[in-house]
Motif scaffolding. Structure first.
Motif, mmCIF file in Angstrom:
data_model
loop_
_atom_site.group_PDB
_atom_site.id
_atom_site.type_symbol
_atom_site.label_atom_id
_atom_site.label_comp_id
_atom_site.label_asym_id
_atom_site.label_seq_id
_atom_site.Cartn_x
_atom_site.Cartn_y
_atom_site.Cartn_z
ATOM 1 N N GLU A 57 31.747 -21.950 43.342
ATOM 2 C CA GLU A 57 31.710 -23.259 42.831
ATOM 3 C C GLU A 57 32.852 -24.081 43.793
ATOM 4 O O GLU A 57 32.665 -25.387 44.111
ATOM 5 N N CYS A 58 33.694 -23.432 43.913
ATOM 6 C CA CYS A 58 35.053 -24.056 44.788
ATOM 7 C C CYS A 58 34.249 -24.147 46.329
ATOM 8 O O CYS A 58 34.698 -25.673 47.003
ATOM 9 N N ARG A 59 33.552 -23.653 46.970
ATOM 10 C CA ARG A 59 33.081 -23.785 48.291
ATOM 11 C C ARG A 59 31.928 -25.010 48.118
ATOM 12 O O ARG A 59 31.776 -25.887 49.180
ATOM 13 N N ALA A 60 31.015 -25.066 46.869
ATOM 14 C CA ALA A 60 30.102 -26.106 46.803
ATOM 15 C C ALA A 60 30.758 -27.322 46.763
ATOM 16 O O ALA A 60 30.212 -28.240 47.434
ATOM 17 N N VAL A 61 31.950 -27.378 46.247
ATOM 18 C CA VAL A 61 32.599 -28.776 45.992
ATOM 19 C C VAL A 61 32.888 -29.320 47.453
ATOM 20 O O VAL A 61 32.864 -30.400 47.803
ATOM 21 N N LEU A 62 33.707 -28.368 48.084
ATOM 22 C CA LEU A 62 34.042 -28.903 49.724
ATOM 23 C C LEU A 62 32.998 -29.156 50.442
ATOM 24 O O LEU A 62 32.827 -30.145 51.338
ATOM 25 N N ASP A 110 33.810 -14.756 51.672
ATOM 26 C CA ASP A 110 33.452 -16.089 51.148
ATOM 27 C C ASP A 110 34.997 -16.638 50.657
ATOM 28 O O ASP A 110 35.352 -17.677 50.860
ATOM 29 N N LEU A 111 35.769 -15.678 50.228
ATOM 30 C CA LEU A 111 37.010 -15.978 49.624
ATOM 31 C C LEU A 111 38.058 -16.551 50.611
ATOM 32 O O LEU A 111 38.970 -17.421 50.802
ATOM 33 N N TYR A 112 37.819 -15.753 51.692
ATOM 34 C CA TYR A 112 38.866 -15.880 53.058
ATOM 35 C C TYR A 112 38.437 -17.354 53.686
ATOM 36 O O TYR A 112 39.110 -17.985 54.321
ATOM 37 N N ASP A 113 36.991 -17.377 53.838
ATOM 38 C CA ASP A 113 36.486 -18.786 54.373
ATOM 39 C C ASP A 113 36.826 -20.049 53.500
ATOM 40 O O ASP A 113 37.232 -20.814 53.922
ATOM 41 N N LEU A 114 36.784 -19.616 52.146
ATOM 42 C CA LEU A 114 37.589 -20.814 51.356
ATOM 43 C C LEU A 114 38.778 -20.910 51.732
ATOM 44 O O LEU A 114 39.328 -22.315 51.847
ATOM 45 N N TRP A 115 39.696 -20.082 51.917
ATOM 46 C CA TRP A 115 41.168 -20.129 52.429
ATOM 47 C C TRP A 115 41.344 -20.989 53.556
ATOM 48 O O TRP A 115 42.182 -21.822 53.850
ATOM 49 N N LEU A 116 40.376 -20.581 54.566
ATOM 50 C CA LEU A 116 40.272 -21.350 55.659
ATOM 51 C C LEU A 116 39.916 -22.833 55.748
ATOM 52 O O LEU A 116 40.610 -23.755 56.325
ATOM 53 N N ASP A 117 39.099 -23.086 54.653
ATOM 54 C CA ASP A 117 38.768 -24.534 54.669
ATOM 55 C C ASP A 117 39.897 -25.325 54.004
ATOM 56 O O ASP A 117 40.301 -26.534 54.511
ATOM 57 N N LEU A 118 40.726 -24.654 53.048
ATOM 58 C CA LEU A 118 41.780 -25.291 52.591
ATOM 59 C C LEU A 118 42.680 -25.497 53.725
ATOM 60 O O LEU A 118 43.621 -26.623 53.829
ATOM 61 N N PHE A 127 45.649 -19.023 47.645
ATOM 62 C CA PHE A 127 45.286 -20.344 47.587
ATOM 63 C C PHE A 127 46.711 -21.047 47.800
ATOM 64 O O PHE A 127 46.379 -22.390 48.199
ATOM 65 N N VAL A 128 47.614 -20.628 47.209
ATOM 66 C CA VAL A 128 48.934 -21.309 47.225
ATOM 67 C C VAL A 128 49.249 -21.100 48.896
ATOM 68 O O VAL A 128 49.592 -22.329 49.456
ATOM 69 N N ALA A 129 49.128 -20.215 49.482
ATOM 70 C CA ALA A 129 49.415 -20.004 50.923
ATOM 71 C C ALA A 129 48.743 -20.824 51.837
ATOM 72 O O ALA A 129 49.055 -21.194 52.981
ATOM 73 N N ALA A 130 47.300 -21.014 51.481
ATOM 74 C CA ALA A 130 46.447 -21.568 52.119
ATOM 75 C C ALA A 130 46.734 -23.460 52.140
ATOM 76 O O ALA A 130 46.364 -24.176 53.174
ATOM 77 N N CYS A 131 47.258 -23.733 51.246
ATOM 78 C CA CYS A 131 47.463 -24.972 50.948
ATOM 79 C C CYS A 131 48.667 -25.724 52.168
ATOM 80 O O CYS A 131 49.621 -24.974 52.372
ATOM 81 N N ASP A 191 45.037 -17.785 64.696
ATOM 82 C CA ASP A 191 45.093 -16.492 64.158
ATOM 83 C C ASP A 191 44.406 -16.293 62.947
ATOM 84 O O ASP A 191 44.072 -15.116 62.656
ATOM 85 N N LEU A 192 44.554 -17.363 62.168
ATOM 86 C CA LEU A 192 43.869 -17.364 60.813
ATOM 87 C C LEU A 192 42.424 -16.990 60.967
ATOM 88 O O LEU A 192 41.878 -16.013 60.220
ATOM 89 N N ALA A 193 41.798 -17.524 61.639
ATOM 90 C CA ALA A 193 40.235 -17.065 61.994
ATOM 91 C C ALA A 193 40.051 -15.848 62.720
ATOM 92 O O ALA A 193 39.304 -15.066 62.461
ATOM 93 N N ALA A 194 40.923 -15.519 63.641
ATOM 94 C CA ALA A 194 40.973 -14.320 64.368
ATOM 95 C C ALA A 194 40.941 -12.987 63.444
ATOM 96 O O ALA A 194 40.567 -11.915 63.657
ATOM 97 N N GLN A 195 41.826 -13.202 62.479
ATOM 98 C CA GLN A 195 42.264 -12.137 61.589
ATOM 99 C C GLN A 195 41.224 -11.916 60.424
ATOM 100 O O GLN A 195 41.420 -10.885 59.524
ATOM 101 N N ARG A 196 40.247 -12.676 60.306
ATOM 102 C CA ARG A 196 39.285 -12.907 59.135
ATOM 103 C C ARG A 196 38.728 -11.292 58.937
ATOM 104 O O ARG A 196 38.615 -10.974 57.940
ATOM 105 N N ASP A 197 37.957 -11.019 60.240
ATOM 106 C CA ASP A 197 37.274 -9.686 59.936
ATOM 107 C C ASP A 197 38.205 -8.489 59.679
ATOM 108 O O ASP A 197 37.869 -7.542 58.809
ATOM 109 N N LYS A 198 39.251 -8.428 60.276
ATOM 110 C CA LYS A 198 40.314 -7.335 60.100
ATOM 111 C C LYS A 198 40.529 -7.389 58.341
ATOM 112 O O LYS A 198 40.720 -6.309 57.771
#
Length: 266
Positions: free
Chosen positions: A40-45, A91-99, A121-125, A223-230
């Motif tokens: 639902e968060c991703r749908a809003v964005l 999906d959660l990591y991608d949501l934080w990347l979006d934020l 969520f805190v650290a992504a903002c 680095d945020l995107a690069a570390q996603r898979d790991k």
């Protein structure tokens, strides 16, 4: 008043001419994260991201977000047809990347407890505001887990050693200490007033200016995107470990922590 959406079950959302608020609203589950909340968060964005200039993320007065929904994980673990959770972690990591990198200013408004995945969520903002009740913790290692997806965002915010210390100690960091560490940008007894004063300033920013700036900023910290898979691989490993799942199940069924009732040596 703008757009107010009642079509979601785990969040509340309103958008007033580009100034938006997304509230986690799972009071029956201590504001924990499940697949539906992420979806639902991703749908809003996806629907409103092009319109939003400033997005406030907040929880309930006593708990911002308490991390993963252990009850949902336990139920999925007992279902042979359930997925291994890898998709959820992605999906959660991608949501934080979006934020962190999306074309809007993100503001975490924290009251009460922010734990485990809530810390993501805190650290992504972009900006973190809090009241005097706010406390921040990483409890994962108590259950044999570790905050694989949270750490890239948290390290970016407060540095590797402080994130390492929080992970190992598992105890809540109170708001004053979190402010000294740089996790919280500002706090006050009345955080609603604090948020209002910030919004009066942030509302002056143009959408195009924010978008150009955030795109540039993301180019400096790829680095945020690069570390996603790991991060996703690490998340999958700890949540597929049978011993960790046993600890989660015991906590869900009895309320006992892993070190209680004779399991402390395991």
């Amino acid at each position: 008043m703008g757009v107010v959406s009642d079509s979601y079950q785990t969040i509340k959302f309103r958008n007033d001419r580009g100034l938006a608020t997304l509230q986690f609203h799972r009071p029956e589950a201590n504001n924990t994260i499940n697949d539906q909340l992420v979806s639902e968060c991703r749908a809003v964005l996806a629907e409103f991201g092009s319109q939003i200039r400033v997005l406030v993320i907040e929880g309930l007065p006593e708990v911002f977000c308490f991390g993963a929904d252990f009850k949902a994980i336990h139920q999925a673990g007992s279902d042979p047809a359930a997925s291994d959770g890898t998709r959820s972690a992605e999906d959660l990591y991608d949501l934080w990347l979006d934020l962190a990198q999306g074309p809007y200013v993100t503001v975490a408004h924290v009251r009460g407890k922010a734990n485990a995945g809530g810390m993501g969520f805190v650290a992504a903002c972009d900006i973190v505001l809090a009241d005097e009740t706010a406390a921040f913790s990483l409890s994962e290692l108590l259950f044999g887990l570790f905050p694989a997806c949270v750490l890239p965002f948290l390290i970016r915010k407060i540095g590797k050693q402080k994130a390492h210390y929080m992970t190992l100690m598992t105890v809540p960091v109170q708001v004053g200490e979190a402010h000294r560490w740089g996790l919280v940008d500002a706090y006050a007894a009345n955080s609603d007033d604090l948020l209002r004063r910030h919004m009066l300033r942030l509302r002056r920013l143009s959408k195009s200016g924010i978008q150009r700036y955030k795109t540039y900023l993301a180019s400096l910290e790829n680095d945020l995107a690069a570390q996603r898979d790991k991060a996703v691989v690490g998340n999958r490993a700890v949540f597929n470990d049978p011993e960790n799942l046993e600890k989660i199940a015991r906590f869900v069924e009895t309320g006992q922590f892993p070190w209680e009732g004779g399991h402390g040596g395991r």
